[in-house]
Design an enzyme around this catalytic site. Structure first.
Site, PDB file in Angstrom:
ATOM      1  N   LYS A   1     -30.943 -47.465  32.458  1.00 16.82           N
ATOM      2  CA  LYS A   1     -31.262 -47.072  30.299  1.00 16.82           C
ATOM      3  C   LYS A   1     -32.487 -46.678  30.390  1.00 16.82           C
ATOM      4  O   LYS A   1     -32.670 -45.812  29.726  1.00 16.82           O
ATOM      5  CB  LYS A   1     -30.246 -47.816  30.173  1.00 16.82           C
ATOM      6  CG  LYS A   1     -28.873 -48.610  30.464  1.00 16.82           C
ATOM      7  CD  LYS A   1     -28.221 -49.180  28.958  1.00 16.82           C
ATOM      8  CE  LYS A   1     -28.593 -51.050  29.767  1.00 16.82           C
ATOM      9  NZ  LYS A   1     -28.102 -50.806  30.812  1.00 16.82           N
TER      10      LYS A   1
ATOM     11  N   ARG B   1     -35.026 -55.453  41.961  1.00 14.59           N
ATOM     12  CA  ARG B   1     -36.101 -55.038  41.062  1.00 14.59           C
ATOM     13  C   ARG B   1     -36.712 -56.724  40.538  1.00 14.59           C
ATOM     14  O   ARG B   1     -37.455 -56.791  40.044  1.00 14.59           O
ATOM     15  CB  ARG B   1     -35.415 -54.752  39.711  1.00 14.59           C
ATOM     16  CG  ARG B   1     -36.221 -54.623  38.279  1.00 14.59           C
ATOM     17  CD  ARG B   1     -35.403 -54.130  36.555  1.00 14.59           C
ATOM     18  NE  ARG B   1     -34.766 -54.617  35.858  1.00 14.59           N
ATOM     19  CZ  ARG B   1     -33.686 -55.035  34.789  1.00 14.59           C
ATOM     20  NH1 ARG B   1     -33.945 -53.563  34.721  1.00 14.59           N
ATOM     21  NH2 ARG B   1     -32.831 -55.557  34.812  1.00 14.59           N
TER      22      ARG B   1
ATOM     23  N   ARG C   1     -23.878 -60.921  34.875  1.00 18.57           N
ATOM     24  CA  ARG C   1     -24.257 -60.015  34.279  1.00 18.57           C
ATOM     25  C   ARG C   1     -23.340 -58.669  34.159  1.00 18.57           C
ATOM     26  O   ARG C   1     -22.572 -58.111  33.629  1.00 18.57           O
ATOM     27  CB  ARG C   1     -25.739 -59.204  33.689  1.00 18.57           C
ATOM     28  CG  ARG C   1     -26.633 -60.585  33.377  1.00 18.57           C
ATOM     29  CD  ARG C   1     -27.815 -60.708  34.101  1.00 18.57           C
ATOM     30  NE  ARG C   1     -28.359 -59.443  33.442  1.00 18.57           N
ATOM     31  CZ  ARG C   1     -29.641 -58.736  34.478  1.00 18.57           C
ATOM     32  NH1 ARG C   1     -30.126 -58.985  35.157  1.00 18.57           N
ATOM     33  NH2 ARG C   1     -30.172 -57.391  33.947  1.00 18.57           N
TER      34      ARG C   1
HETATM   35  P1  AMP Z   1     -31.372 -55.807  28.869  1.00 16.95           P
HETATM   36  O1  AMP Z   1     -32.353 -55.266  28.751  1.00 16.95           O
HETATM   37  O2  AMP Z   1     -30.515 -54.915  27.773  1.00 16.95           O
HETATM   38  O3  AMP Z   1     -30.341 -55.534  30.021  1.00 16.95           O
HETATM   39  O4  AMP Z   1     -30.698 -56.743  28.193  1.00 16.95           O
HETATM   40  C1  AMP Z   1     -31.204 -58.447  29.157  1.00 16.95           C
HETATM   41  C2  AMP Z   1     -29.998 -59.361  28.057  1.00 16.95           C
HETATM   42  O5  AMP Z   1     -30.990 -58.981  26.810  1.00 16.95           O
HETATM   43  C3  AMP Z   1     -28.307 -58.906  28.107  1.00 16.95           C
HETATM   44  O6  AMP Z   1     -28.455 -59.886  29.916  1.00 16.95           O
HETATM   45  C4  AMP Z   1     -28.407 -59.984  27.286  1.00 16.95           C
HETATM   46  O7  AMP Z   1     -28.799 -61.173  27.572  1.00 16.95           O
HETATM   47  C5  AMP Z   1     -29.016 -59.952  25.831  1.00 16.95           C
HETATM   48  N1  AMP Z   1     -28.702 -58.685  25.234  1.00 16.95           N
HETATM   49  C6  AMP Z   1     -29.395 -57.231  25.604  1.00 16.95           C
HETATM   50  N2  AMP Z   1     -28.474 -56.532  23.998  1.00 16.95           N
HETATM   51  C7  AMP Z   1     -27.898 -57.480  23.536  1.00 16.95           C
HETATM   52  C8  AMP Z   1     -26.332 -57.036  22.757  1.00 16.95           C
HETATM   53  N3  AMP Z   1     -26.652 -55.687  22.483  1.00 16.95           N
HETATM   54  N4  AMP Z   1     -25.154 -57.754  22.532  1.00 16.95           N
HETATM   55  C9  AMP Z   1     -25.813 -58.968  23.629  1.00 16.95           C
HETATM   56  N5  AMP Z   1     -26.923 -59.938  24.048  1.00 16.95           N
HETATM   57  C10 AMP Z   1     -27.403 -58.312  24.689  1.00 16.95           C
END
Ligand code: AMP
Length: 189
Positions: free
Chosen positions: A14, A129, A146
Site C-alpha cells: 500500500k 522489511r 496483524r
Molecule cells: P500500517 O502502517 O497501515 O501498517 O499501520 C500500522 C498499525 O497502525 C496497524 O497495525 C494498527 O495498529 C494501526 N493503525 C493504522 N491505521 C489504522 C486504522 N485505520 N485503524 C486502526 N488502527 C490503525
C-alpha cells in the site's frame, strides 16, 4: 477531487504504490500508520496510546481513529487534488464514517484499489522489511496477529466496497512497476 482508498493486508504494498500514485496524480497521502508512528516518535499522549495497540498488532479503537483521520483531512484539504487513504478504513464503521466525512465536504470515494497478496508472501515481505524498518510490529508474533486482525476485521471491507461498485481487485504479486501498471489501468481521471 479524486479520492482513492488503497486497501490490502499488512505488507501488500500500500505504501509503495501510494507513493507512485501520488507522483503520477498529485494526490495527497493520508497514511494513518504514518500519522500514528509520528505521534509515537514525538512521545505525545496520543503516541503512547497508539503504541500500546500497534506493538501488539491490534487496531486503534474506531472512535479515536476517526477523530485522528478527521483532523488530518481538515488540515490538508485546501490545496488537494484528492486524497489517497492508505491504511484507512480498516473496519466497516470506519468506512461508514469516512463516507459521511467526505459527503459533508461534497466529496466521495471514487475507487478502492485492493492489493491481493497471499498470507505466506505477506509474512515473508514483512519479516524482510523488519530487518531494516525499525518497526516494533514487523516481528513474527505481531505479524501473525496483524494478519488475524486483517482477516477477521478488515477484510469484510472487500465485500462492502464490491457491493458499492468501487472495489478494483489488483493481483499484488510481481514487480512494483507491473503492479502499478495494473492499478492505473483501473483509474480514469
Ligand atoms: P500500517 O502502517 O497501515 O501498517 O499501520 C500500522 C498499525 O497502525 C496497524 O497495525 C494498527 O495498529 C494501526 N493503525 C493504522 N491505521 C489504522 C486504522 N485505520 N485503524 C486502526 N488502527 C490503525
Amino acid at each position: 477531487m479524486f479520492n482513492l482508498v488503497i486497501f490490502g493486508g499488512p505488507g501488500s504494498g500500500k505504501g509503495t504504490q501510494s507513493e507512485k500514485l501520488i507522483d503520477r496524480y498529485g494526490l495527497t497521502h493520508i497514511s494513518t500508520g504514518d500519522v500514528l508512528r509520528r505521534e509515537i516518535s514525538a512521545g505525545t499522549e496520543l503516541g503512547k496510546i497508539a503504541d500500546s495497540y500497534i506493538s501488539k498488532g491490534n487496531l486503534i479503537p474506531d472512535d479515536l481513529m476517526v477523530r485522528i483521520l478527521a483532523s488530518e483531512v481538515d488540515s490538508l484539504t485546501p490545496s488537494s487534488k484528492g486524497f489517497i487513504f492508505d491504511g484507512f478504513p480498516r473496519t466497516i464503521p470506519q468506512a461508514e464514517e469516512l463516507a459521511k466525512m467526505l459527503e459533508k465536504r461534497g466529496e466521495k470515494i471514487h475507487a478502492v484499489i485492493g492489493l491481493e497478496v497471499p498470507d505466506d508472501v505477506l509474512t515473508e515481505r514483512l519479516l524482510e522489511r523488519g530487518k531494516s524498518s525499525g518497526r516494533a510490529d514487523d516481528n513474527a508474533e505481531t505479524i501473525r496477529q496483524r494478519l488475524d486482525v486483517y482477516h477477521n476485521t478488515t477484510s469484510p471491507l472487500r465485500e462492502y466496497y464490491i457491493k458499492d461498485g468501487k472495489y478494483k481487485a489488483i493481483h499484488g504479486l510481481g514487480s512494483i512497476d507491473e503492479i502499478f501498471d495494473r492499478i492505473i489501468s483501473h483509474i480514469s481521471m
